[in-house]
Design a protein around this motif. Sequence first.
Motif, PDB file in Angstrom:
ATOM      1  N   LEU A   1       0.785  -1.109  -0.156  1.00  0.00           N
ATOM      2  CA  LEU A   1       0.014   0.044   0.203  1.00  0.00           C
ATOM      3  C   LEU A   1       0.875   1.215  -0.014  1.00  0.00           C
ATOM      4  CD1 LEU A   1      -2.594  -0.982   2.630  1.00  0.00           C
ATOM      5  CD2 LEU A   1      -2.930  -0.818   0.121  1.00  0.00           C
ATOM      6  N   PRO A   2       0.635   2.286  -0.905  1.00  0.00           N
ATOM      7  CA  PRO A   2       1.224   3.398  -1.022  1.00  0.00           C
ATOM      8  C   PRO A   2       0.958   4.136   0.616  1.00  0.00           C
ATOM      9  CG  PRO A   2      -0.337   3.594  -2.471  1.00  0.00           C
ATOM     10  CD  PRO A   2      -0.275   2.142  -2.151  1.00  0.00           C
ATOM     11  N   PRO A   3       1.987   4.509   1.341  1.00  0.00           N
ATOM     12  CA  PRO A   3       1.537   5.186   2.553  1.00  0.00           C
ATOM     13  C   PRO A   3       1.167   6.589   2.420  1.00  0.00           C
ATOM     14  CG  PRO A   3       4.126   5.012   2.202  1.00  0.00           C
ATOM     15  CD  PRO A   3       3.509   4.164   1.238  1.00  0.00           C
ATOM     16  N   GLU A   4       1.362   7.373   1.375  1.00  0.00           N
ATOM     17  CA  GLU A   4       1.095   8.549   1.129  1.00  0.00           C
ATOM     18  C   GLU A   4      -0.505   8.659   0.708  1.00  0.00           C
ATOM     19  OE1 GLU A   4       2.741   7.227  -2.660  1.00  0.00           O
ATOM     20  OE2 GLU A   4       3.135   7.030  -0.664  1.00  0.00           O
ATOM     21  N   ARG A   5      -1.167   7.368   0.731  1.00  0.00           N
ATOM     22  CA  ARG A   5      -2.528   7.752   0.024  1.00  0.00           C
ATOM     23  C   ARG A   5      -3.383   6.690   0.986  1.00  0.00           C
ATOM     24  NH1 ARG A   5      -4.452  11.161  -2.800  1.00  0.00           N
ATOM     25  NH2 ARG A   5      -5.912   9.711  -3.941  1.00  0.00           N
ATOM     26  N   PRO A   6      -3.814   7.432   2.264  1.00  0.00           N
ATOM     27  CA  PRO A   6      -4.581   6.734   3.040  1.00  0.00           C
ATOM     28  C   PRO A   6      -5.815   6.453   2.602  1.00  0.00           C
ATOM     29  CG  PRO A   6      -4.112   8.989   3.937  1.00  0.00           C
ATOM     30  CD  PRO A   6      -3.246   8.578   2.674  1.00  0.00           C
ATOM     31  N   ARG A   7      -6.944   5.694   3.373  1.00  0.00           N
ATOM     32  CA  ARG A   7      -8.100   5.619   2.880  1.00  0.00           C
ATOM     33  C   ARG A   7      -8.853   7.061   3.104  1.00  0.00           C
ATOM     34  NH1 ARG A   7     -12.945   2.860   5.479  1.00  0.00           N
ATOM     35  NH2 ARG A   7     -14.264   1.987   4.010  1.00  0.00           N
ATOM     36  N   PRO A   8      -9.719   7.643   2.027  1.00  0.00           N
ATOM     37  CA  PRO A   8     -10.422   8.824   2.237  1.00  0.00           C
ATOM     38  C   PRO A   8     -11.314   8.660   3.336  1.00  0.00           C
ATOM     39  CG  PRO A   8     -10.867   7.567   0.030  1.00  0.00           C
ATOM     40  CD  PRO A   8      -9.953   6.556   0.823  1.00  0.00           C
ATOM     41  N   ILE A   9     -11.523   9.753   3.730  1.00  0.00           N
ATOM     42  CA  ILE A   9     -12.547  10.298   4.741  1.00  0.00           C
ATOM     43  C   ILE A   9     -13.734  10.561   4.044  1.00  0.00           C
ATOM     44  CG2 ILE A   9     -13.219  11.594   6.666  1.00  0.00           C
ATOM     45  CD1 ILE A   9     -10.134  11.989   7.376  1.00  0.00           C
ATOM     46  N   ARG A  10     -14.918  10.144   4.371  1.00  0.00           N
ATOM     47  CA  ARG A  10     -15.848  10.556   3.534  1.00  0.00           C
ATOM     48  C   ARG A  10     -16.540  11.608   4.352  1.00  0.00           C
ATOM     49  NH1 ARG A  10     -16.525   4.721   3.811  1.00  0.00           N
ATOM     50  NH2 ARG A  10     -18.141   4.529   4.870  1.00  0.00           N
ATOM     51  N   VAL A  11     -16.958  12.681   3.814  1.00  0.00           N
ATOM     52  CA  VAL A  11     -17.327  13.739   4.174  1.00  0.00           C
ATOM     53  C   VAL A  11     -18.635  14.353   3.437  1.00  0.00           C
ATOM     54  CG1 VAL A  11     -17.077  16.344   4.979  1.00  0.00           C
ATOM     55  CG2 VAL A  11     -15.057  14.679   5.135  1.00  0.00           C
ATOM     56  N   ALA A  12     -20.033  14.385   4.286  1.00  0.00           N
ATOM     57  CA  ALA A  12     -21.129  15.040   3.644  1.00  0.00           C
ATOM     58  C   ALA A  12     -21.165  16.120   3.719  1.00  0.00           C
ATOM     59  CB  ALA A  12     -22.300  14.037   3.755  1.00  0.00           C
ATOM     60  N   ILE A  13     -21.647  17.308   3.195  1.00  0.00           N
ATOM     61  CA  ILE A  13     -21.970  18.540   3.444  1.00  0.00           C
ATOM     62  C   ILE A  13     -23.412  18.852   3.165  1.00  0.00           C
ATOM     63  CG2 ILE A  13     -21.610  20.884   2.533  1.00  0.00           C
ATOM     64  CD1 ILE A  13     -18.976  19.540   3.288  1.00  0.00           C
ATOM     65  N   VAL A  14     -23.912  18.968   4.249  1.00  0.00           N
ATOM     66  CA  VAL A  14     -25.450  19.100   4.281  1.00  0.00           C
ATOM     67  C   VAL A  14     -26.205  20.369   5.077  1.00  0.00           C
ATOM     68  CG1 VAL A  14     -25.704  16.460   4.839  1.00  0.00           C
ATOM     69  CG2 VAL A  14     -25.732  18.108   6.815  1.00  0.00           C
ATOM     70  N   GLY A  15     -27.224  20.720   4.893  1.00  0.00           N
ATOM     71  CA  GLY A  15     -27.896  22.022   5.271  1.00  0.00           C
ATOM     72  C   GLY A  15     -29.096  22.304   4.642  1.00  0.00           C
ATOM     73  N   ARG A  16     -29.726  23.418   5.164  1.00  0.00           N
ATOM     74  CA  ARG A  16     -30.836  23.937   4.129  1.00  0.00           C
ATOM     75  C   ARG A  16     -30.466  24.321   2.973  1.00  0.00           C
ATOM     76  NH1 ARG A  16     -32.345  28.373   6.459  1.00  0.00           N
ATOM     77  NH2 ARG A  16     -30.942  28.458   8.121  1.00  0.00           N
ATOM     78  N   PRO A  17     -31.594  24.392   2.075  1.00  0.00           N
ATOM     79  CA  PRO A  17     -31.330  25.042   0.573  1.00  0.00           C
ATOM     80  C   PRO A  17     -30.438  26.578   0.675  1.00  0.00           C
ATOM     81  CG  PRO A  17     -33.574  24.198   0.771  1.00  0.00           C
ATOM     82  CD  PRO A  17     -32.831  24.138   1.869  1.00  0.00           C
TER      83      PRO A  17
END
Length: 469
Positions: free
Chosen positions: A195-211
Amino acid sequence: MTFEAHIPLAPVVAIVGRPNVGKSTLFNRLTGTRAALVSDLPGLTRDRRDGIAEIFGTELRLIDTAGLEEARQGTIADRMRKQTEQAIAAADLVLFVIDARAGVTAADSSFARIARQSGKPVVLVANKAEGRQGTDGVLDAFSLGLGAPIAISAEHGEGIGDLAADIVAALGLKIPKTAKKGRDHDAEPVDDKKLPPERPRPIRVAIVGRPNAGKSTLVNALLGEDRMITGPEPGLTRDSVASELDYKGQSILLFDTAGLRRKAKITETAEKLAASDAVRAIRFAEVVVLLIDAEHPFEHQDLTIGHRVTEEGRALVVAINKWDLIPEKQKTLRDLKKTVAESLAQVPNVPVVAISARSESGLDQLMSAIIKTHATWNRRVSTPQLNRWLEEALSRHAPPAAAGKRIKIRYVTQPSTRPPTFVAFCQRADALPKSYLKYLTNSLREAFDLPGVPIRFSLRKGENPYVKK
């Protein structure tokens, strides 16, 4: 080819459980293939399927088995069961899989006895544990008498690092030091050197809110390009669009979602589908950024979204957008932090970051908060540490008596992370008041530095499940 002919020296691991608990999905995940057919249709797997998995540099032979079912002698289901029992007999280790969303069923209890009576080492796997629906099933799994369950989502790859470490340990093999360090971060079960050490598993981030809170503008600012359509019209975003971002070596997978309004105001079919997609993004995110419009802060829908995020067990960061338009910044920020603390009292110290997506200010602080909160959400506390804490917490404030008898809490463990989940065992769990459970939760949060993330703390009736009777 005979059953024993393929790589006889590799340890054999049999994946067993009743139908439709996700055995084939787990087989595919561990082998890194799609060899096993996967479907919601129960009983799709009928024959044993062999595959090779490489876990921390150790080659294992996996056997995917048919679902265990009670059946009349001579039927197909009966023959499938015998095939599974033969696989258990040939195995060095049994992975006993249950469906965490369905909880422990009578069939699970019955087949757990078969696994115990085999005399083989057993690792209990609670699959489909993502989101709040799976939590109760994970905790119920203790009742099977197979030790602490490993909470995973084979479909989404969550918890696979913990499972890989337990497989290697149960086989009596050594876990590389690099693997131990990464265990709580759901690394894929492969040789670390590949595994390439410089590419850790991505953190899944959701941006949510009102329109119209500025979600797409924020995603564009973080990506440094106009990837999403933006404008003053609310509801421009309909699909939950994923974009990958590299922030100081940490891979982030950003999900821009549709604005969430109250159900009563959602009328168009397209908007209903978009809202459903946004809710799904919350469920499968790791960190959720709740974006608030600083000019119209904390309306009822904002608080509803915040509660949904914490109920799903996701890590939460509150971002106050359009901060450049606010004149009295210090007072406003103080008031907003107070509102967050009061409205989300069940999750103290949720990070609150003031930003301006349009002028690209405060973005470093936001990304730092996301990464720090994600690390806290993944934190694991060792069992010895937990039980030393329990002893101190009980000595400071003993459990109240019920019906004239003192309630004794004997043992505590952490079956899973994401969010940190703890289970304590005592004889009369139902008699312990909620106020005392809240005391233990707050004490635990303070002792192990777990601010701003949901904590699940449950009581189960019984003695220490690891003491051999």
